[in-house]
Write a protein that holds these residues in place. Structure first.
Motif, PDB file in Angstrom:
ATOM      1  N   ASN A   1      53.638  28.244  52.664  1.00 39.28           N
ATOM      2  CA  ASN A   1      53.673  28.045  51.216  1.00 39.28           C
ATOM      3  C   ASN A   1      52.467  28.652  50.505  1.00 39.28           C
ATOM      4  OD1 ASN A   1      56.148  26.713  50.603  1.00 39.28           O
ATOM      5  ND2 ASN A   1      55.372  24.856  51.577  1.00 39.28           N
ATOM      6  N   ASN A   2      51.413  28.933  51.243  1.00 46.53           N
ATOM      7  CA  ASN A   2      50.220  29.533  50.638  1.00 46.53           C
ATOM      8  C   ASN A   2      50.306  31.054  50.532  1.00 46.53           C
ATOM      9  OD1 ASN A   2      48.765  27.212  50.067  1.00 46.53           O
ATOM     10  ND2 ASN A   2      47.833  27.125  52.096  1.00 46.53           N
ATOM     11  N   LEU A   3      51.344  31.648  51.117  1.00 43.00           N
ATOM     12  CA  LEU A   3      51.449  33.109  51.106  1.00 43.00           C
ATOM     13  C   LEU A   3      51.823  33.651  49.729  1.00 43.00           C
ATOM     14  CD1 LEU A   3      53.199  33.734  54.538  1.00 43.00           C
ATOM     15  CD2 LEU A   3      50.795  34.026  53.981  1.00 43.00           C
ATOM     16  N   TRP A   4      52.711  32.935  49.053  1.00 47.98           N
ATOM     17  CA  TRP A   4      53.068  33.306  47.682  1.00 47.98           C
ATOM     18  C   TRP A   4      52.623  32.208  46.742  1.00 47.98           C
ATOM     19  CZ3 TRP A   4      58.731  35.616  47.598  1.00 47.98           C
ATOM     20  CH2 TRP A   4      58.670  36.963  48.009  1.00 47.98           C
ATOM     21  N   LYS A   5      51.851  32.586  45.724  1.00 47.01           N
ATOM     22  CA  LYS A   5      51.364  31.636  44.732  1.00 47.01           C
ATOM     23  C   LYS A   5      51.572  32.216  43.344  1.00 47.01           C
ATOM     24  CE  LYS A   5      47.578  30.334  47.834  1.00 47.01           C
ATOM     25  NZ  LYS A   5      46.106  30.332  47.988  1.00 47.01           N
ATOM     26  N   LYS A   6      51.553  31.330  42.376  1.00 44.89           N
ATOM     27  CA  LYS A   6      51.628  31.791  40.999  1.00 44.89           C
ATOM     28  C   LYS A   6      50.265  32.314  40.540  1.00 44.89           C
ATOM     29  CE  LYS A   6      55.885  31.200  39.638  1.00 44.89           C
ATOM     30  NZ  LYS A   6      56.685  32.369  39.256  1.00 44.89           N
ATOM     31  N   SER A   7      50.271  33.009  39.398  1.00 45.48           N
ATOM     32  CA  SER A   7      49.055  33.495  38.750  1.00 45.48           C
ATOM     33  C   SER A   7      48.272  34.482  39.620  1.00 45.48           C
ATOM     34  CB  SER A   7      48.148  32.309  38.370  1.00 45.48           C
ATOM     35  OG  SER A   7      48.829  31.404  37.533  1.00 45.48           O
ATOM     36  N   VAL A   8      48.892  35.584  39.945  1.00 46.05           N
ATOM     37  CA  VAL A   8      48.195  36.657  40.647  1.00 46.05           C
ATOM     38  C   VAL A   8      47.447  37.508  39.614  1.00 46.05           C
ATOM     39  CG1 VAL A   8      48.443  38.680  42.134  1.00 46.05           C
ATOM     40  CG2 VAL A   8      49.961  36.712  42.438  1.00 46.05           C
ATOM     41  N   PRO A   9      46.123  37.683  39.759  1.00 47.50           N
ATOM     42  CA  PRO A   9      45.362  38.474  38.782  1.00 47.50           C
ATOM     43  C   PRO A   9      45.883  39.907  38.698  1.00 47.50           C
ATOM     44  CG  PRO A   9      43.893  37.267  40.248  1.00 47.50           C
ATOM     45  CD  PRO A   9      45.273  37.138  40.825  1.00 47.50           C
ATOM     46  N   THR A  10      45.881  40.455  37.480  1.00 46.42           N
ATOM     47  CA  THR A  10      46.331  41.842  37.272  1.00 46.42           C
ATOM     48  C   THR A  10      45.515  42.815  38.124  1.00 46.42           C
ATOM     49  OG1 THR A  10      46.962  41.290  35.002  1.00 46.42           O
ATOM     50  CG2 THR A  10      46.733  43.638  35.549  1.00 46.42           C
ATOM     51  N   GLN A  11      44.214  42.527  38.243  1.00 45.05           N
ATOM     52  CA  GLN A  11      43.343  43.389  39.051  1.00 45.05           C
ATOM     53  C   GLN A  11      43.818  43.462  40.497  1.00 45.05           C
ATOM     54  OE1 GLN A  11      39.232  42.237  39.053  1.00 45.05           O
ATOM     55  NE2 GLN A  11      38.619  43.826  40.488  1.00 45.05           N
ATOM     56  N   ASP A  12      44.290  42.322  41.026  1.00 47.90           N
ATOM     57  CA  ASP A  12      44.790  42.306  42.404  1.00 47.90           C
ATOM     58  C   ASP A  12      46.047  43.156  42.550  1.00 47.90           C
ATOM     59  OD1 ASP A  12      42.750  40.763  43.309  1.00 47.90           O
ATOM     60  OD2 ASP A  12      44.009  39.168  44.121  1.00 47.90           O
ATOM     61  N   ILE A  13      46.909  43.126  41.536  1.00 45.77           N
ATOM     62  CA  ILE A  13      48.135  43.932  41.586  1.00 45.77           C
ATOM     63  C   ILE A  13      47.773  45.414  41.638  1.00 45.77           C
ATOM     64  CG2 ILE A  13      50.249  44.565  40.358  1.00 45.77           C
ATOM     65  CD1 ILE A  13      50.207  41.756  39.120  1.00 45.77           C
ATOM     66  N   ILE A  14      46.829  45.820  40.798  1.00 46.58           N
ATOM     67  CA  ILE A  14      46.377  47.222  40.794  1.00 46.58           C
ATOM     68  C   ILE A  14      45.746  47.583  42.137  1.00 46.58           C
ATOM     69  CG2 ILE A  14      44.779  48.863  39.727  1.00 46.58           C
ATOM     70  CD1 ILE A  14      45.134  47.225  37.118  1.00 46.58           C
ATOM     71  N   GLN A  15      44.925  46.670  42.679  1.00 46.33           N
ATOM     72  CA  GLN A  15      44.241  46.935  43.944  1.00 46.33           C
ATOM     73  C   GLN A  15      45.220  47.115  45.089  1.00 46.33           C
ATOM     74  OE1 GLN A  15      41.383  47.868  44.463  1.00 46.33           O
ATOM     75  NE2 GLN A  15      39.736  46.531  43.808  1.00 46.33           N
ATOM     76  N   HIS A  16      46.384  46.459  44.998  1.00 45.10           N
ATOM     77  CA  HIS A  16      47.386  46.632  46.051  1.00 45.10           C
ATOM     78  C   HIS A  16      47.845  48.087  46.154  1.00 45.10           C
ATOM     79  CE1 HIS A  16      47.674  42.251  46.311  1.00 45.10           C
ATOM     80  NE2 HIS A  16      48.411  42.415  47.399  1.00 45.10           N
TER      81      HIS A  16
END
Length: 388
Positions: free
Chosen positions: A119-134
């Motif tokens: 349940n900890n693998l997917w969480k709400k509120s992912v920072p935009t910076q993290d999405i870009i870093q992916h």
């Protein structure tokens, strides 16, 4: 250059053990957890160890062209990097894009029947910076959409500097190269002591570099090692396999050390990985040296798992997490995980043929185009010089 298909098969089996390990981690098994994790079934779900085997095999395979005469020049280095980027990064971009789409399309709430880890693998509120870093791929960030990508980051980083490592492998004796590998263990430990978790992602790249070095050493001395192991009596071969799997699966000295001297997780990892790498080294040599093992690994279904292993690794968690959301409260978790594995095999097969192979061909085309362009450029310069 001979292709060692046994190595592909080993990678495929390792990918399967990662999948089974993640299935195991998703379940709430209570008291059975330790029995399953440390019993004979561990051979089927040695997920963390499988990543060490991936790194060792990568070092071995990447070293082969250099050992077979590929010169380490500025030109060849550029071509090498292009091929690695098209091989690793482009399929990754497709996979992480699909993972992000699945996350935003299906994630609603934790599944009450799944473990805390799952349940900890997917969480709400992912920072935009993290999405870009992916997509930038090189940052020090949380792997919110697909946790398995952590190893791919180290793989690509090390691939970029690998030709430099090969200079040492080619020119220095094996004892010095082994010492060099152990030196990177030591450096990573010192850096972690100095900086802690602040730069842990980069420190781990230094730490994992040594495993690539041992893979390259295995490639350099493979004929000698294969000849030695092939000539062993049957009893000693069996004993060697037993030792290899024991080191790979069960040798965890940090557990005992931690009882007297508390260690951080990273220091425990350093200690245990030394023995896992030794076990992976022995297993790989056994696969190349022993005809019975080799014959099993060369069977078509296992070879096919090797071919699609990268896609199996990329997609399995995204499929599991998506299905656990879609069928939450509808199907038993065990049934959901089984369906996830079946669908992952189908998706991985499609990804191999429609993403991986085209990406590899693209890398070859780019290199071929650049080679022709460079050749034509040289011809033009030669004509100009002759005219002048």
């Amino acid at each position: 250059m001979r292709r060692y298909y046994e190595l592909d098969s080993l990678r495929g089996l390792a990918a399967c053990s990662v999948i089974l390990w993640h299935c195991f981690l998703m379940l709430n098994l209570g008291g059975l957890t330790s029995i399953i994790e440390y019993g004979p079934s561990r051979i089927l779900m040695a997920g963390n160890e499988a990543v060490i085997l991936f790194f060792l095999l990568s070092g071995l395979v990447l070293a082969l062209p250099f050992l077979n005469g590929l010169e380490i020049t500025k030109r060849n280095y550029g071509y090498f990097v292009i091929k690695r980027i098209t091989r690793i990064y482009l399929p990754y971009v497709v996979a992480i894009s699909i993972s992000i789409i699945c996350y935003y399309g299906f994630y609603t709430q934790p599944n009450g029947n799944v473990s805390e880890w799952g349940n900890n693998l997917w969480k709400k509120s992912v920072p935009t910076q993290d999405i870009i870093q992916h997509f930038l791929f090189f940052g020090n960030y949380n792997h919110d959409f697909n946790v398995v990508i952590w190893s791919l980051i180290h793989e690509l980083r090390i691939s970029i500097i690998f030709p430099i490592v090969m200079i040492a492998i080619l020119k220095l004796k094996w004892k010095i190269n082994v010492s060099l590998g152990m030196f990177f263990y030591l450096v990573s430990g010192i850096l972690y002591y100095a900086f802690g978790d602040a730069y842990l992602d980069y420190i781990k790249t230094i730490f994992y570099l040594n495993i690539f070095i041992f893979g390259a050493l295995l490639a350099k001395h493979k004929e000698l090692l294969i000849g030695y192991v092939s000539g062993l009596p049957a009893f000693k071969k069996i004993l060697l396999i037993f030792v290899g799997f024991f080191l790979y699966l069960y040798m965890k000295p940090s557990f005992l050390i931690n009882a007297f001297l508390p260690l951080s997780d990273f220091y425990r990892q350093i200690i245990d990985t030394i023995f896992v790498t030794m076990g992976a080294f022995i297993i790989t040599i056994a696969a190349l040296s022993m005809s019975r093992i080799s014959n099993v690994l060369l069977r078509r279904p296992i070879k096919f798992l090797g071919e699609i292993s990268y896609s199996l690794y990329l997609y399995h968690l995204a499929v599991m997490l998506t299905f656990l959301q879609i069928f939450n409260g509808v199907l038993n978790v065990g049934v959901i995980l089984f369906l996830s594995v079946v669908v992952t095999l189908i998706i991985a097969t499609a990804s191999y043929y429609f993403v991986e192979i085209p990406c590899m061909k693209l890398g070859k085309r780019i290199v071929s185009f650049l080679g022709k362009f460079e050749s034509e450029f040289k011809k033009v310069n030669v004509k100009k010089e002759l005219k002048s």
